[in-house]
Design a protein around this motif. Structure first.
Motif, PDB file in Angstrom:
ATOM      1  N   PRO A  80      11.265  -3.148  -5.214  1.00 49.24           N
ATOM      2  CA  PRO A  80      10.639  -3.941  -4.151  1.00 49.24           C
ATOM      3  C   PRO A  80      11.139  -3.560  -2.755  1.00 49.24           C
ATOM      4  O   PRO A  80      10.370  -3.611  -1.790  1.00 49.24           O
TER       5      PRO A  80
ATOM      6  N   GLN B 101       9.311  -0.392  -1.840  1.00 52.88           N
ATOM      7  CA  GLN B 101       7.935  -0.722  -1.469  1.00 52.88           C
ATOM      8  C   GLN B 101       7.874  -1.297  -0.060  1.00 52.88           C
ATOM      9  O   GLN B 101       7.018  -0.920   0.729  1.00 52.88           O
ATOM     10  N   LYS B 102       8.777  -2.199   0.261  1.00 48.68           N
ATOM     11  CA  LYS B 102       8.808  -2.816   1.592  1.00 48.68           C
ATOM     12  C   LYS B 102       8.976  -1.745   2.665  1.00 48.68           C
ATOM     13  O   LYS B 102       8.273  -1.762   3.680  1.00 48.68           O
TER      14      LYS B 102
ATOM     15  N   VAL C 135       5.795   1.107   2.296  1.00 46.15           N
ATOM     16  CA  VAL C 135       4.436   0.607   2.509  1.00 46.15           C
ATOM     17  C   VAL C 135       4.347  -0.257   3.768  1.00 46.15           C
ATOM     18  O   VAL C 135       3.491  -0.029   4.627  1.00 46.15           O
TER      19      VAL C 135
ATOM     20  N   ASP D 180      -0.396   0.405  -0.910  1.00 46.51           N
ATOM     21  CA  ASP D 180       0.059  -0.192  -2.175  1.00 46.51           C
ATOM     22  C   ASP D 180      -0.433   0.580  -3.392  1.00 46.51           C
ATOM     23  O   ASP D 180       0.288   0.716  -4.387  1.00 46.51           O
TER      24      ASP D 180
ATOM     25  N   PHE E 208       1.643   3.691  -3.801  1.00 50.58           N
ATOM     26  CA  PHE E 208       2.973   3.295  -4.272  1.00 50.58           C
ATOM     27  C   PHE E 208       2.932   2.971  -5.766  1.00 50.58           C
ATOM     28  O   PHE E 208       3.817   3.375  -6.516  1.00 50.58           O
ATOM     29  N   SER E 209       1.908   2.258  -6.200  1.00 48.04           N
ATOM     30  CA  SER E 209       1.763   1.921  -7.620  1.00 48.04           C
ATOM     31  C   SER E 209       1.657   3.177  -8.473  1.00 48.04           C
ATOM     32  O   SER E 209       2.246   3.253  -9.555  1.00 48.04           O
TER      33      SER E 209
ATOM     34  N   LEU F 216       5.070   4.808  -8.647  1.00 49.97           N
ATOM     35  CA  LEU F 216       5.930   4.021  -9.522  1.00 49.97           C
ATOM     36  C   LEU F 216       5.588   4.271 -10.990  1.00 49.97           C
ATOM     37  O   LEU F 216       6.483   4.454 -11.830  1.00 49.97           O
TER      38      LEU F 216
ATOM     39  N   LEU G 148       7.023  -8.316  -7.014  1.00 51.35           N
ATOM     40  CA  LEU G 148       6.449  -6.987  -7.155  1.00 51.35           C
ATOM     41  C   LEU G 148       5.430  -6.953  -8.293  1.00 51.35           C
ATOM     42  O   LEU G 148       4.328  -6.409  -8.137  1.00 51.35           O
TER      43      LEU G 148
END
Length: 175
Positions: free
Chosen positions: A19, A22-23, A26, A34, A37-38, A41, A118
């Motif tokens: 998380p 991501q913060k 993104v 997002d 990022f997904s 991940l 998340l």
């Protein structure tokens, strides 16, 4: 700086750092959205090794090439290595004190909430792409396969990626 903050604040290992990554990637620096990022991940979870380091390396490479890769990995790893050495030497002599045990137990709920937030963001994004019925079926199937059948999460993610890549195209998809 983004990955240095992650390396310093990502208490609880790679999943707790996701998380934070991501913060930074993104929201703060807008290096990706997002959905990207997904994807990173998901692919990162299928590969062996620490997830935070893999993501830092890839995102660093994507932003600034090989220099960014090296910077991202070092910024993620060095704070952990230095803090581990300092903390393990220090805490070993204090491990029986209640405040040290309380500190460790106190962080666990925070990490759980960060992972929950998340996860919920991924569920909402999946709902947009697939609809609630498919999302809920995938969640239920994943829980059954991982928790009850003992399937490793990386194998599940890898098989889903292969399924998407190898499935026959529908006529409207091919156009």
């Amino acid at each position: 700086m983004a990955f240095l903050r992650v390396g310093l604040l990502g208490y609880g290992g790679g999943p707790a750092a996701i998380p934070l990554i991501q913060k930074e990637a993104v929201d703060t620096y807008k290096w990706m959205n997002d959905e990207e990022f997904s994807d990173i991940l998901a692919i990162g979870n299928t590969l062996p090794g620490p997830i935070a380091t893999k993501m830092a390396g890839y995102i660093g490479y994507r932003v600034s090439g090989v220099g960014g890769l090296i910077n991202g990995v070092l910024a993620t790893v060095l704070p952990t290595v230095i803090l581990m050495i300092i903390l393990l030497v220090s805490l070993a002599s204090f491990r029986d004190y209640a405040w040290v045990q309380g500190m460790t137990r106190g962080v666990l709920p925070i990490v759980a909430v960060m992972l929950g937030v998340l996860t919920w963001s991924f569920v909402k994004k999946s709902k947009t792409d697939l609809g609630w019925i498919k999302v809920l079926l995938l969640i239920a199937l994943s829980i059954v396969l991982i928790e009850f059948a003992g399937l490793h999460p990386a194998l599940l993610i890898g098989s889903l990626i292969l399924f998407v890549l190898l499935k026959p195209k529908k006529k409207e998809d091919a156009a």
